[in-house]
Each structure stands twice: as structure tokens, then as C-alpha cells.
Write a protein that holds these residues in place. Structure first.
Motif: not given
Length: 456
Positions: A243-261
Motif C-alpha cells: 500500500e505504501y509503494v502504491k502511494e508513490d511511484r518512486s518506491r518499489r517493494l523488496a521481499l526477503g523470503c517468499m519470492s523466487y528471486y
């Protein structure tokens, strides 16, 4: 074919010498730092299904989430191009240069623990606690922040995430500082209140840290309205971060555990471990690790999986808390990765995305699901699972400190207990565990569980 490729994953790093069985630590020189990650999904004999749209009955496409994740992370997650076909993915030069500050990490023979247990087995632990943030998390945090800086046209200025015990938040804060990005972290409320030193570490590295659920997002406000004392979960924190990322296009999400990357980047642990065991003239009988979302354990075992599928008797054991028994008691189905149903739906073992874990001290394991590739490995009987209670885990952590002089994180102490249990059998084994992080900023939790404040 799969077995051949897995062997090729380490074949580039020529053995510069052997170690004797009397040595305690097995090191690789910096020249043998792996220059590729191992992409396990390209070699599995079964599919790891791709994510589905959160609402529509169709696979996710890049355009659905190009506002949320760095594009390279999204390509990896959707197994696009080389990420769906190539077993080896080249590590960018910049990442390799930073890795060399703390990698390769040592593989250590736990001789004092073996003596204490009176076991004939050999126990080794891979030390992922010696990097700047104190856990394996920096291996992928650095890469995710780096990917964000490649998108110059998007003008990304900060990374946003959730964190449990704070290890992931600290890793991302340091990675963002390294690359000149801002960092915003939603830390589950129980850890925010009980682990202030991790909060201080994140803020020292320049991050903004918020307790989750928070008043900053509609998700947080709704939860606090219904349950003002809600202790938080990684699923709630993830929803707030999105939700916080959605508020500002200069933000991106990082995930530490669930993602395949994250799993892909963590394969550097397994690649180094494989080479170190080869130098020691050892083949593992059992590999043990703790699982929250599953990235450290899956990256640890990934280069060994083709051997298992090819007929090797090697055993992989994923350890989780008995209060959050996702792999052992959860359902294998499509579910959202976050509380508010904002993420794609992924096929995984899950306790349900609205599950709020009990307030255990192993904050990094307080998650309802497991990464799809680990879930697929469990579903196909490549990985087995075991659960333990909090007190016996913390007691194992105390034994490890007394014998090996290393304080494992509460999460990592699950792996320690798994190794101890295995070593108690009469069968002689080579047991290897992933020590995913240290517990020196988790002493309050150890004190609460082990009653360290009582009189002598």
C-alpha cells in the motif's frame, strides 16, 4: 542431464587444495567465489507453477506489477526468458565485488558440539551470520536494491519492505545505503517493541522503521480498529508495504523470503557449501535449515537437489515452529502472499493469508506460507519437515553457544536443534546445517524463554 548441470554449477571453481579431517574451518579463497547463481527451477523434473492474477483467472503478466517490483525481480519471479531455461545465471560484477567483502563464508566443523553429544556423526555449519547485517538476508537485499538502480527512467528513490525479527530490514537498509536509495521498513509490532537494537541498526543505516500494523496505511488502521493489541505478522507487514509503494511511484517493494528471486540469490550459499564439502572429501547425508518463507533453506540445498532426484540418499529437512506448522499441517493451494490480497496468488503450502501467528520470539518465521519452489519440493517428497517447540529450540541455541561459542538467531536455532536430534541416532552421518544468522540482538527473547533474569 539435471545431475550433470548441477555438477557444472561448481565445476568452474577449481579445487586449490584439500583440507585434512583435523581442520575446523573450511575456507574458499575469494577467487573461488561463485560467479553464477544456480537456477533450480530450470532443472526440476516437475513444474513450479507461475503466479496467478490476484483477482482474474489468468497468469500474472509483467504489466500487472511493473509498478510494484523492480523489473528484473519480476522477470525472475515469472520465470521469463533465461530465468525459465538457464541453470546458471551470471552474478553482476558489482554484486560480486560487494559479495567479496564477506564471501565466501566459512563452513565449520562443530567438533565441540559433537563431543558434547557423544556422537559419531560429523556436524558442519555454514556461517551466514558473518556479513554486514548478520544474516543470509544481505545476499538478496543487495541484488534487489541494485536492480532498482538500473531503472533510471523510473526514478526509483526508495525500497519498501516488511520484516519480522529485523534481520531482513537491517539487510535491506544496509543495501539501500550502499546504493544510495532510501529505505522504509514495516516491522511486525511484537519485534518492533521487543527487539529495539535491530530497529536502531536499521535507523543507523538510514532506514525509516514503522511498527506494523501501523496508522500509516488503511490496512494497518483497519486492523488496529478491530484489534488494537494486534502483534502483527509478515503478511500484514507486506500488505502495508505494498500500500505504501502504491502511494508513490518512486518506491518499489523488496521481499526477503517468499519470492523466487530471493531463492535464486541465496543459492550462493549452497554453491559454496558444495565446493567446501568437496574440498573436505565429504558428501552430506542430511542438510538442515529453518524455514520462514524458505529462501535460506532452499538456496542452501538447491545445488544438491539434482543429486537427490538422481537417486542419492541425501536427505533435506526443513524445520519450522510447532506453532506455525505451514509445511506439516498447511494446505497446498493457491493463496495470496499478503494479508490484504494485493499480491499475486501463488501455489504453496499455506495456513491461510489471514492467519496471524502467535507472538513467538522467532519473528522471522512468523509467516503463513512458504515459497512456491520449496512447497513444490515438499509436495514431491524431495524435502521432509519437522516442527519444534520454542523452549527446546532456545535450549539448543544455548547448547550451541556453550559448545561452539556462537549464538545462533532464534530462527537458526531451529536448524541447530534439527542437527542435534539427527546426531543422537546411532547411525553415523555427515550433517550440514545452515546457520542463517546470529542472535546477539535477540538476547531479550532468549532471556524471556530461558529465564535468564532469575537469580543464579
Amino acid at each position: 542431464m539435471a545431475l550433470d548441470l548441477a555438477q557444472n554449477a561448481t565445476a568452474k571453481y577449481q579445487n586449490t587444495g584439500s583440507v585434512t579431517t583435523s581442520e575446523n574451518k573450511i575456507f574458499l579463497p575469494e577467487s573461488q567465489l561463485p560467479r553464477n547463481w544456480y537456477n533450480i527451477v530450470a532443472e526440476l523434473p516437475f513444474d513450479v507453477p507461475k503466479p496467478l492474477h490476484p483477482i482474474e483467472d489468468r497468469p500474472v503478466e509483467i504489466e500487472d506489477y511493473d509498478w510494484l517490483w523492480p523489473l528484473e525481480c519480476l522477470r525472475i519471479e515469472l520465470q521469463e526468458g533465461k530465468y525459465g531455461t538457464d541453470a546458471l545465471i551470471e552474478i553482476p560484477n558489482f554484486i560480486a565485488e560487494v559479495y567479496r567483502r564477506y564471501r565466501p563464508s566459512p563452513l565449520v566443523r562443530a567438533r565441540s558440539l559433537e563431543k558434547y553429544l557423544g556422537t559419531t556423526s560429523e556436524i558442519y555449519y555454514k556461517r551466514e551470520d558473518l556479513n554486514p547485517a548478520g544474516s543470509h538476508k544481505f545476499n538478496t537485499a543487495l541484488v534487489q536494491a541494485y536492480y532498482a538502480t538500473l531503472e533510471e527512467e523510473s526514478n526509483i528513490r526508495s525500497m519498501v519492505t516488511d520484516t519480522g525479527a529485523g534481520q531482513w530490514g537491517a539487510a535491506l537498509a544496509m543495501a539501500c545505503e550502499t546504493l544510495g536509495l532510501g529505505c522504509d521498513v514495516f516491522m511486525i509490532r511484537k519485534s518492533f517493541e521487543e527487539k529495539p537494537y535491530r530497529r536502531y541498526l536499521m535507523r543507523m543505516a538510514g532506514a525509516n522503521v514503522f511498527p506494523s500494523p501501523s496508522e500509516l496505511t488503511q490496512t494497518g488502521r483497519n486492523i488496529l480498529r478491530d484489534d488494537p493489541s494486534n502483534s502483527g505478522s509478515l503478511g500484514i507487514g507486506m500488505s502495508e508495504a505494498i500500500e505504501y509503494v502504491k502511494e508513490d511511484r518512486s518506491r518499489r517493494l523488496a521481499l526477503g523470503c517468499m519470492s523466487y528471486y530471493a531463492v535464486l540469490h541465496q543459492s550462493i550459499i549452497g554453491l559454496e557449501t558444495k565446493r567446501q564439502l568437496e574440498q573436505a572429501g565429504r558428501s552430506p547425508d542430511l542438510m538442515v535449515g529453518c524455514v520462514g518463507g524458505g529462501s535460506n533453506f532452499t538456496g542452501f540445498i538447491a545445488p544438491f537437489v539434482p543429486e537427490k532426484i538422481g537417486g542419492s540418499p541425501i536427505e533435506f529437512r526443513a524445520i519450522e515452529p510447532d506453532s506455525i506448522p505451514t509445511l506439516s499441517q498447511g494446505e497446498y493451494r493457491y493463496d495470496w502472499a499478503d494479508f490484504s490480497e494485493l499480491t499475486p496468488r501463488i501455489l504453496m503450502y499455506t495456513l491461510g493469508h489471514r492467519f496471524v501467528p502467535p507472538p513467538v520470539h522467532s519473528g522471522g518465521l512468523r509467516y503463513h506460507g512458504k515459497t512456491p519452489v520449496l512447497s513444490a519440493l515438499v509436495k514431491n517428497d524431495v524435502v521432509n519437515t519437522r516442527t519444534y517447540g520454542q523452549k527446546e529450540v532456545f535450549e539448543a541455541g544455548q547448547v550451541f553457544l556453550k559448545t561452539e561459542g556462537v549464538l545462533a538467531a532464534p530462527e537458526s536455532a531451529h536448524a541447530v536443534l534439527g542437527a542435534i536430534d539427527a546426531a543422537k541416532t546411532k547411525q553415523k552421518q555427515v550433517i550440514v546445517l545452515c546457520l542463517s544468522g546470529h542472535g546477539y540482538l535477540d538476547l531479550k527473547g532468549f532471556s524471556d524463554v530461558l529465564d535468564l533474569d532469575s537469580s543464579n
